[in-house]
Every structure is written in C-alpha cells, then in structure tokens.
Design a protein around this motif. Structure first.
Motif, mmCIF file in Angstrom:
data_model
loop_
_atom_site.group_PDB
_atom_site.id
_atom_site.type_symbol
_atom_site.label_atom_id
_atom_site.label_comp_id
_atom_site.label_asym_id
_atom_site.label_seq_id
_atom_site.Cartn_x
_atom_site.Cartn_y
_atom_site.Cartn_z
ATOM 1 N N THR A 127 0.921 -1.110 0.012
ATOM 2 C CA THR A 127 0.019 -0.244 0.048
ATOM 3 C C THR A 127 0.797 1.167 -0.128
ATOM 4 O O THR A 127 1.995 1.123 0.300
ATOM 5 C CB THR A 127 -0.994 0.051 1.298
ATOM 6 N N PHE A 128 0.486 2.476 -0.298
ATOM 7 C CA PHE A 128 0.963 3.523 -0.868
ATOM 8 C C PHE A 128 0.531 4.827 0.094
ATOM 9 O O PHE A 128 -0.782 4.828 0.015
ATOM 10 C CB PHE A 128 1.120 3.934 -2.174
ATOM 11 N N ILE A 129 1.309 5.719 0.516
ATOM 12 C CA ILE A 129 1.152 7.046 1.136
ATOM 13 C C ILE A 129 2.141 8.143 0.501
ATOM 14 O O ILE A 129 3.215 7.621 0.397
ATOM 15 C CB ILE A 129 1.425 6.928 2.586
ATOM 16 N N ASP A 130 1.576 9.168 0.038
ATOM 17 C CA ASP A 130 2.744 10.147 -0.470
ATOM 18 C C ASP A 130 3.437 10.761 0.470
ATOM 19 O O ASP A 130 4.574 10.719 0.473
ATOM 20 C CB ASP A 130 1.597 11.090 -1.222
ATOM 21 N N VAL A 131 2.924 11.523 1.465
ATOM 22 C CA VAL A 131 3.696 12.472 2.332
ATOM 23 C C VAL A 131 4.025 11.891 3.622
ATOM 24 O O VAL A 131 5.079 11.721 4.236
ATOM 25 C CB VAL A 131 3.077 13.747 2.273
ATOM 26 N N GLY A 132 2.885 11.354 4.536
ATOM 27 C CA GLY A 132 2.998 10.925 5.805
ATOM 28 C C GLY A 132 1.600 10.519 6.274
ATOM 29 O O GLY A 132 0.854 10.624 5.791
ATOM 30 N N LEU A 133 1.563 9.897 7.646
ATOM 31 C CA LEU A 133 0.649 9.562 8.076
ATOM 32 C C LEU A 133 0.704 9.421 9.760
ATOM 33 O O LEU A 133 1.963 9.552 10.198
ATOM 34 C CB LEU A 133 0.085 8.279 7.613
ATOM 35 N N ILE A 134 -0.340 9.659 10.601
ATOM 36 C CA ILE A 134 -0.308 9.475 11.875
ATOM 37 C C ILE A 134 -0.935 8.426 12.547
ATOM 38 O O ILE A 134 -1.801 7.755 11.860
ATOM 39 C CB ILE A 134 -1.349 10.848 12.596
ATOM 40 N N LEU A 135 -0.040 7.602 13.338
ATOM 41 C CA LEU A 135 -0.242 6.435 13.649
ATOM 42 C C LEU A 135 -0.394 6.506 15.119
ATOM 43 O O LEU A 135 0.498 7.004 15.848
ATOM 44 C CB LEU A 135 0.598 5.265 13.242
ATOM 45 N N LYS A 136 -1.664 6.161 15.844
ATOM 46 C CA LYS A 136 -1.599 5.993 17.323
ATOM 47 C C LYS A 136 -1.301 4.599 17.989
ATOM 48 O O LYS A 136 -1.809 3.647 17.585
ATOM 49 C CB LYS A 136 -3.111 6.218 17.627
ATOM 50 N N LEU A 137 -0.375 4.608 18.700
ATOM 51 C CA LEU A 137 0.299 3.306 19.171
ATOM 52 C C LEU A 137 0.751 3.655 20.589
ATOM 53 O O LEU A 137 1.566 4.478 20.891
ATOM 54 C CB LEU A 137 1.103 2.864 18.049
ATOM 55 N N GLY A 152 8.185 19.260 18.026
ATOM 56 C CA GLY A 152 8.323 20.239 19.170
ATOM 57 C C GLY A 152 8.022 19.210 20.585
ATOM 58 O O GLY A 152 7.857 18.134 20.345
ATOM 59 N N PRO A 153 8.617 19.887 21.706
ATOM 60 C CA PRO A 153 8.366 18.936 22.944
ATOM 61 C C PRO A 153 7.048 18.500 23.290
ATOM 62 O O PRO A 153 6.141 19.285 22.947
ATOM 63 C CB PRO A 153 8.878 19.977 24.160
ATOM 64 N N SER A 154 6.812 17.129 23.445
ATOM 65 C CA SER A 154 5.629 16.774 23.903
ATOM 66 C C SER A 154 5.689 15.477 24.447
ATOM 67 O O SER A 154 6.613 14.607 24.338
ATOM 68 C CB SER A 154 4.682 16.420 22.451
ATOM 69 N N LYS A 155 4.941 15.054 25.486
ATOM 70 C CA LYS A 155 4.659 13.930 26.240
ATOM 71 C C LYS A 155 4.502 12.640 25.542
ATOM 72 O O LYS A 155 4.979 11.608 25.706
ATOM 73 C CB LYS A 155 3.671 13.851 27.443
ATOM 74 N N ASN A 156 3.709 12.695 24.539
ATOM 75 C CA ASN A 156 3.329 11.698 23.633
ATOM 76 C C ASN A 156 3.114 11.847 22.302
ATOM 77 O O ASN A 156 2.523 11.242 21.644
ATOM 78 C CB ASN A 156 2.033 10.926 24.214
ATOM 79 N N ARG A 157 3.976 12.770 21.531
ATOM 80 C CA ARG A 157 3.999 12.875 20.055
ATOM 81 C C ARG A 157 5.569 12.738 19.712
ATOM 82 O O ARG A 157 6.526 13.420 20.052
ATOM 83 C CB ARG A 157 3.668 14.370 20.069
ATOM 84 N N VAL A 158 5.668 11.950 18.609
ATOM 85 C CA VAL A 158 6.970 11.624 18.027
ATOM 86 C C VAL A 158 7.136 11.506 16.810
ATOM 87 O O VAL A 158 6.252 10.902 16.156
ATOM 88 C CB VAL A 158 7.630 10.226 18.706
ATOM 89 N N ASN A 159 8.104 12.019 15.822
ATOM 90 C CA ASN A 159 8.176 11.950 14.494
ATOM 91 C C ASN A 159 9.156 10.429 14.314
ATOM 92 O O ASN A 159 10.131 10.617 14.707
ATOM 93 C CB ASN A 159 8.868 13.190 14.088
ATOM 94 N N VAL A 160 8.525 9.744 13.624
ATOM 95 C CA VAL A 160 9.418 8.703 13.336
ATOM 96 C C VAL A 160 9.838 8.792 11.748
ATOM 97 O O VAL A 160 8.875 8.953 10.835
ATOM 98 C CB VAL A 160 8.455 7.171 13.360
ATOM 99 N N HIS A 161 10.780 8.753 11.514
ATOM 100 C CA HIS A 161 11.413 9.169 9.850
ATOM 101 C C HIS A 161 12.616 8.382 9.622
ATOM 102 O O HIS A 161 13.186 7.399 10.114
ATOM 103 C CB HIS A 161 11.922 10.586 10.044
ATOM 104 N N GLY A 162 12.921 8.686 8.277
ATOM 105 C CA GLY A 162 14.252 8.228 7.716
ATOM 106 C C GLY A 162 14.961 9.422 7.034
ATOM 107 O O GLY A 162 15.267 10.331 7.803
ATOM 108 N N HIS A 163 15.547 9.203 5.952
ATOM 109 C CA HIS A 163 16.307 10.289 4.950
ATOM 110 C C HIS A 163 17.777 10.536 5.443
ATOM 111 O O HIS A 163 18.677 10.633 4.628
ATOM 112 C CB HIS A 163 15.493 11.393 5.125
ATOM 113 N N ILE A 164 17.849 10.575 6.795
ATOM 114 C CA ILE A 164 19.344 11.140 7.138
ATOM 115 C C ILE A 164 20.395 10.225 7.477
ATOM 116 O O ILE A 164 21.545 10.439 7.882
ATOM 117 C CB ILE A 164 19.183 12.102 8.236
ATOM 118 N N HIS A 165 20.159 8.802 7.260
ATOM 119 C CA HIS A 165 21.005 7.794 7.015
ATOM 120 C C HIS A 165 21.733 7.613 8.665
ATOM 121 O O HIS A 165 21.051 7.601 9.692
ATOM 122 C CB HIS A 165 22.022 7.736 5.952
#
Length: 201
Positions: free
Chosen positions: A111-121, A136-149
């Motif tokens: 399956t395919f997503i163009d830009v990104g998605l929010i997953l609650k887990l 930004g600082p948050s108790k329960n919000r995290v960016n999960v990413h790649g790109h920067i090796h």
C-alpha cells in the motif's frame, strides 16, 4: 505486529563503503540486498505490517529495473506500507501497485502513502514521514522518519528508523543490518533517547 524501516536503498552500489551517508561494508550490491531480505524475514511474518518510510531503491525507471526491485520486494514478508522518499519515483510506485499481490489474509501486500501519516500506538501519536519533522516537545508525540542515514536529529521527539540509523544504537541488543524495528523496540529507543537527552538539559 508493526515494524518500521526506511532507506533500504536496494541496488544503490555507491552506498557501499561510502561513509558520508552510511557504513555499508558489503562485497557487492547483491550481498547488501540479500542481507536486508534475510534479516527482514528473520523477524517479520505475513501477518505483520511494515511501515517503510521511503527510499526503497536507487534505480532508473526502465522496466527491467522496476522488475528487479519488485522481485526483491516480493521476497519480503508482511504487508508493506510505503511512504514516498526523495529517491522513490511515481513510476516505481505505479509499477509495484500494478503488480501487487494478495497476502494469505486477503490484504494487499503493498500500500502507498504520499507524504506521511499519523499512527496512534501505545498512547503515542507517531508522525510517520520520510524527512525529519520538527514536532516540538511533547509527552506523547514523536516523529518517526528516515532520510538522514547514519545521522540523528538532536531531539528526543525524532526517531530515525532507517537501516543505517544512529538511533538504533539506543537498543541494548544490536539489530542485524536491515532488520525492521518492531513497535516494542521503537518504544525502547524512544525511552532511551529521552533519558539520554534529559541528562543534557
């Protein structure tokens, strides 16, 4: 079970022994590709979902190259949700989708997503993107990413899940190269990186 990965860069021979972006010490592209497939399949089964956050392979858009990538992807277990990376062409996404397969449980394999998605887990909002996103600082919000090796964003709210990621070093038990990060290990990384950064504040 959910897993996370990015930046597999199948067929990208320039990444072998190029320490500017990665540290992939393989004899050949085939050796690198086969290692990723083997280590992926050692943890993932066909009932699992793997979020691949971009940069599947480095190829041109010739049909024979698209076929080579598809054959590699068909060897990988699980359903794969692809987010588009800067090296992923629309031609590749269209070709994979046109040749999609059905898993034993009836789901489409790709399956395919163009830009990104929010997953609650696990009481977290995970912002899944290819490029790092400053949430930004948050108790329960995290960016999960790649790109920067092999780099790491200097923030506990950014976790790089690419196969070359420095954030993987937060795990006590080292993962073999190319192994997708399980949701359990992802939250271990989040917790360990937060503890590490709190020491610096």
């Amino acid at each position: 079970m959910k897993y996370f990965t990015a930046d597999t860069h199948f067929f990208h021979k320039e990444l072998i022994h190029d320490t500017r972006f990665a540290n992939r010490m393989f004899f050949s592209v085939n050796d690198m590709n086969n290692t990723i497939v083997e280590n992926w399949n050692s943890v993932v089964n066909d009932n699992d979902t793997v979020y691949h956050l971009g940069d599947i392979a480095l190829i041109n858009s010739k049909k024979e190259d698209l076929k080579r990538v598809l054959e590699i992807l068909k060897k990988l277990k699980g359903q794969i949700v692809f987010l588009k990376g800067n090296h992923d062409s629309r031609a590749l996404f269209k070709f994979i989708d046109k040749n999609n397969v059905i898993l034993p449980d009836g789901r489409m394999k790709f399956t395919f997503i163009d830009v990104g998605l929010i997953l609650k887990l696990n009481h977290y909002q995970l912002f899944l993107t290819h490029y790092p996103l400053l949430v930004g600082p948050s108790k329960n919000r995290v960016n999960v990413h790649g790109h920067i090796h092999h780099s790491s964003v200097n923030s506990p709210w950014n976790i790089n899940v690419g196969v070359d990621s420095a954030d993987i070093d937060y795990l006590i038990n080292k993962l073999p190269f190319g192994t997708p990060i399980s949701e359990k290990n992802l939250f271990k990384i989040i917790e360990a990186k937060l503890i590490d950064h709190k020491k610096r504040w």
